[in-house]
Design a protein around this motif. Structure first.
Motif, PDB file in Angstrom:
ATOM      1  N   GLN A 112       0.819  -1.314  -0.001  1.00  0.00           N
ATOM      2  CA  GLN A 112       0.082  -0.082  -0.075  1.00  0.00           C
ATOM      3  C   GLN A 112       0.955   1.309   0.041  1.00  0.00           C
ATOM      4  O   GLN A 112       0.478   2.243  -0.760  1.00  0.00           O
ATOM      5  N   VAL A 113       2.009   1.205   0.816  1.00  0.00           N
ATOM      6  CA  VAL A 113       2.929   2.308   0.757  1.00  0.00           C
ATOM      7  C   VAL A 113       3.395   2.706  -0.560  1.00  0.00           C
ATOM      8  O   VAL A 113       3.565   3.600  -1.042  1.00  0.00           O
ATOM      9  N   GLU A 114       3.947   1.422  -1.042  1.00  0.00           N
ATOM     10  CA  GLU A 114       4.392   1.786  -2.529  1.00  0.00           C
ATOM     11  C   GLU A 114       3.458   2.228  -3.514  1.00  0.00           C
ATOM     12  O   GLU A 114       3.691   3.059  -4.130  1.00  0.00           O
ATOM     13  N   THR A 115       2.062   1.719  -3.680  1.00  0.00           N
ATOM     14  CA  THR A 115       1.101   2.338  -4.343  1.00  0.00           C
ATOM     15  C   THR A 115       0.860   3.677  -4.111  1.00  0.00           C
ATOM     16  O   THR A 115       0.813   4.435  -5.046  1.00  0.00           O
ATOM     17  N   GLN A 116       0.909   4.007  -2.834  1.00  0.00           N
ATOM     18  CA  GLN A 116       0.670   5.548  -2.653  1.00  0.00           C
ATOM     19  C   GLN A 116       1.645   6.516  -2.807  1.00  0.00           C
ATOM     20  O   GLN A 116       1.502   7.400  -3.593  1.00  0.00           O
ATOM     21  N   ALA A 117       3.008   6.119  -2.792  1.00  0.00           N
ATOM     22  CA  ALA A 117       4.222   6.574  -3.251  1.00  0.00           C
ATOM     23  C   ALA A 117       4.258   6.922  -4.603  1.00  0.00           C
ATOM     24  O   ALA A 117       4.503   7.938  -5.281  1.00  0.00           O
ATOM     25  N   LYS A 118       3.541   5.921  -5.407  1.00  0.00           N
ATOM     26  CA  LYS A 118       3.760   6.059  -7.072  1.00  0.00           C
ATOM     27  C   LYS A 118       2.575   6.978  -7.560  1.00  0.00           C
ATOM     28  O   LYS A 118       2.933   7.661  -8.179  1.00  0.00           O
ATOM     29  N   VAL A 119       1.395   6.970  -6.922  1.00  0.00           N
ATOM     30  CA  VAL A 119       0.402   7.856  -7.460  1.00  0.00           C
ATOM     31  C   VAL A 119       0.251   9.279  -6.801  1.00  0.00           C
ATOM     32  O   VAL A 119      -0.338  10.132  -7.025  1.00  0.00           O
ATOM     33  N   ASP A 120       0.885   9.484  -5.555  1.00  0.00           N
ATOM     34  CA  ASP A 120       0.817  10.989  -5.201  1.00  0.00           C
ATOM     35  C   ASP A 120       1.712  11.839  -5.844  1.00  0.00           C
ATOM     36  O   ASP A 120       2.303  11.544  -6.825  1.00  0.00           O
ATOM     37  N   ASN A 121       0.950  12.959  -5.758  1.00  0.00           N
ATOM     38  CA  ASN A 121       1.477  14.222  -6.803  1.00  0.00           C
ATOM     39  C   ASN A 121       2.706  15.009  -6.099  1.00  0.00           C
ATOM     40  O   ASN A 121       3.382  15.970  -6.876  1.00  0.00           O
ATOM     41  N   VAL A 122       2.658  14.837  -4.663  1.00  0.00           N
ATOM     42  CA  VAL A 122       3.693  15.877  -4.174  1.00  0.00           C
ATOM     43  C   VAL A 122       4.972  15.025  -4.360  1.00  0.00           C
ATOM     44  O   VAL A 122       5.332  14.023  -3.810  1.00  0.00           O
ATOM     45  N   ASP A 123       6.195  15.935  -4.828  1.00  0.00           N
ATOM     46  CA  ASP A 123       7.356  15.126  -5.324  1.00  0.00           C
ATOM     47  C   ASP A 123       8.006  14.777  -3.719  1.00  0.00           C
ATOM     48  O   ASP A 123       8.911  13.897  -3.749  1.00  0.00           O
ATOM     49  N   LYS A 124       7.715  15.641  -2.975  1.00  0.00           N
ATOM     50  CA  LYS A 124       8.793  15.414  -1.641  1.00  0.00           C
ATOM     51  C   LYS A 124       8.194  14.199  -0.998  1.00  0.00           C
ATOM     52  O   LYS A 124       8.985  13.529  -0.436  1.00  0.00           O
ATOM     53  N   PHE A 125       6.838  14.162  -0.976  1.00  0.00           N
ATOM     54  CA  PHE A 125       6.270  13.130  -0.388  1.00  0.00           C
ATOM     55  C   PHE A 125       6.512  11.608  -1.136  1.00  0.00           C
ATOM     56  O   PHE A 125       7.110  10.632  -0.475  1.00  0.00           O
ATOM     57  N   LYS A 126       6.617  11.849  -2.414  1.00  0.00           N
ATOM     58  CA  LYS A 126       7.082  10.612  -3.254  1.00  0.00           C
ATOM     59  C   LYS A 126       8.312   9.970  -2.904  1.00  0.00           C
ATOM     60  O   LYS A 126       8.628   8.959  -2.611  1.00  0.00           O
ATOM     61  N   ALA A 127       9.464  11.080  -2.774  1.00  0.00           N
ATOM     62  CA  ALA A 127      10.775  10.909  -2.748  1.00  0.00           C
ATOM     63  C   ALA A 127      10.974  10.283  -1.198  1.00  0.00           C
ATOM     64  O   ALA A 127      11.633   9.249  -0.913  1.00  0.00           O
ATOM     65  N   GLY A 128      10.396  10.858  -0.039  1.00  0.00           N
ATOM     66  CA  GLY A 128      10.558  10.456   1.374  1.00  0.00           C
ATOM     67  C   GLY A 128       9.971   8.791   1.340  1.00  0.00           C
ATOM     68  O   GLY A 128      10.493   8.128   2.085  1.00  0.00           O
ATOM     69  N   MET A 129       8.801   8.824   0.819  1.00  0.00           N
ATOM     70  CA  MET A 129       8.339   7.505   0.734  1.00  0.00           C
ATOM     71  C   MET A 129       8.609   6.316   0.059  1.00  0.00           C
ATOM     72  O   MET A 129       8.641   5.317   0.524  1.00  0.00           O
ATOM     73  N   SER A 130       9.145   6.809  -1.217  1.00  0.00           N
ATOM     74  CA  SER A 130      10.153   5.532  -1.867  1.00  0.00           C
ATOM     75  C   SER A 130      11.093   5.334  -1.054  1.00  0.00           C
ATOM     76  O   SER A 130      11.561   4.252  -1.219  1.00  0.00           O
TER      77      SER A 130
ATOM     78  N   PHE B 152      11.637   5.382   2.183  1.00  0.00           N
ATOM     79  CA  PHE B 152      11.209   4.543   3.255  1.00  0.00           C
ATOM     80  C   PHE B 152      10.774   3.143   2.803  1.00  0.00           C
ATOM     81  O   PHE B 152      11.152   2.166   3.220  1.00  0.00           O
ATOM     82  N   HIS B 153       9.934   3.183   1.842  1.00  0.00           N
ATOM     83  CA  HIS B 153       9.601   1.917   1.095  1.00  0.00           C
ATOM     84  C   HIS B 153      10.819   1.020   0.659  1.00  0.00           C
ATOM     85  O   HIS B 153      10.714  -0.271   1.070  1.00  0.00           O
ATOM     86  N   ALA B 154      11.883   1.651   0.190  1.00  0.00           N
ATOM     87  CA  ALA B 154      12.818   0.822  -0.409  1.00  0.00           C
ATOM     88  C   ALA B 154      13.553   0.107   0.671  1.00  0.00           C
ATOM     89  O   ALA B 154      13.776  -0.966   1.079  1.00  0.00           O
ATOM     90  N   GLU B 155      13.647   0.718   1.916  1.00  0.00           N
ATOM     91  CA  GLU B 155      14.530   0.478   3.112  1.00  0.00           C
ATOM     92  C   GLU B 155      13.549  -0.735   3.766  1.00  0.00           C
ATOM     93  O   GLU B 155      14.061  -1.702   4.403  1.00  0.00           O
ATOM     94  N   ALA B 156      12.219  -0.347   3.995  1.00  0.00           N
ATOM     95  CA  ALA B 156      11.404  -1.239   4.731  1.00  0.00           C
ATOM     96  C   ALA B 156      11.290  -2.579   4.005  1.00  0.00           C
ATOM     97  O   ALA B 156      10.976  -3.571   4.701  1.00  0.00           O
ATOM     98  N   ASP B 157      10.891  -2.290   2.704  1.00  0.00           N
ATOM     99  CA  ASP B 157      11.099  -3.491   1.833  1.00  0.00           C
ATOM    100  C   ASP B 157      11.981  -4.490   1.897  1.00  0.00           C
ATOM    101  O   ASP B 157      11.871  -5.678   1.986  1.00  0.00           O
ATOM    102  N   GLY B 158      13.286  -4.074   1.906  1.00  0.00           N
ATOM    103  CA  GLY B 158      14.366  -5.007   1.844  1.00  0.00           C
ATOM    104  C   GLY B 158      14.371  -5.491   3.655  1.00  0.00           C
ATOM    105  O   GLY B 158      14.661  -6.701   3.528  1.00  0.00           O
ATOM    106  N   LYS B 159      14.049  -4.903   4.673  1.00  0.00           N
ATOM    107  CA  LYS B 159      14.116  -5.470   5.934  1.00  0.00           C
ATOM    108  C   LYS B 159      12.953  -6.494   5.941  1.00  0.00           C
ATOM    109  O   LYS B 159      12.978  -7.501   6.409  1.00  0.00           O
ATOM    110  N   ALA B 160      11.763  -6.299   5.333  1.00  0.00           N
ATOM    111  CA  ALA B 160      10.608  -7.137   5.455  1.00  0.00           C
ATOM    112  C   ALA B 160      11.128  -8.484   4.533  1.00  0.00           C
ATOM    113  O   ALA B 160      10.635  -9.478   5.031  1.00  0.00           O
TER     114      ALA B 160
END
Length: 156
Positions: free
Chosen positions: A18-36, A38-46
């Motif tokens: 869900q975080v990955e999907t939200q990060a892809k569809v969001d229009n705010v670039d700062k949010f996209k960059a921060g969430m992407s 976060f997602h990359a790090e969290a996905d590796g740990k998961a």
């Protein structure tokens, strides 16, 4: 507990999607960059957590198979059985040690009693006149013999 952990892991993976999907569809670039990031790090740990969980699950099933138990059961059941066995084995070991100690003590007491009996017998044998009648042991042997002769002559 094991099934609850599996359910938690599945929820975590679903939330990360869900975080990955939200990060892809969001229009705010700062949010996209921060969430992407976060997602990359969290996905590796998961993924590491999931692979560890899968390896542990496989090891538990292999252990069940090796012990000829039903591998479909939760690992807690087989681990509980192993724990109970280990506790009973430890209890039996303590009991055996206690029995060995009591047996050794019993042997030591028997040896000590035998020694004491032998010492008593040796002391009794070393006392002069120990085989004479009571009271004669207190008298010297020549006096005891004379007394015995006088008593014998009076009784005739």
């Amino acid at each position: 507990v094991w099934s609850e952990e599996a359910a938690e892991l599945s929820k975590l993976v679903a939330s990360l999607k869900q975080v990955e999907t939200q990060a892809k569809v969001d229009n705010v670039d700062k949010f996209k960059a921060g969430m992407s990031a976060f997602h990359a790090e969290a996905d590796g740990k998961a993924q590491t957590l999931k692979s560890t969980f899968d390896a542990t699950d496989k090891a538990a099933k292999d252990l069940c198979a090796w012990l000829n138990e039903e591998p479909k059961g939760a690992p807690e059941a087989i681990l509980s059985t192993i724990l109970n066995f280990a506790a009973m084995l430890e209890k039996a070991h303590k009991y055996n040690i206690e029995c060995d100690y009591k047996e050794e003590k019993k042997k030591r007491l028997a040896v000590a009693k035998q020694k004491a009996d032998e010492e008593r017998a040796a002391r009794k044998a070393s006392v002069p006149g120990a085989s004479s009648p009571a009271g004669a042991a207190l008298l010297p042997s020549n006096v005891a013999n004379e007394l015995a002769l006088r008593l014998a002559s009076k009784s005739q």
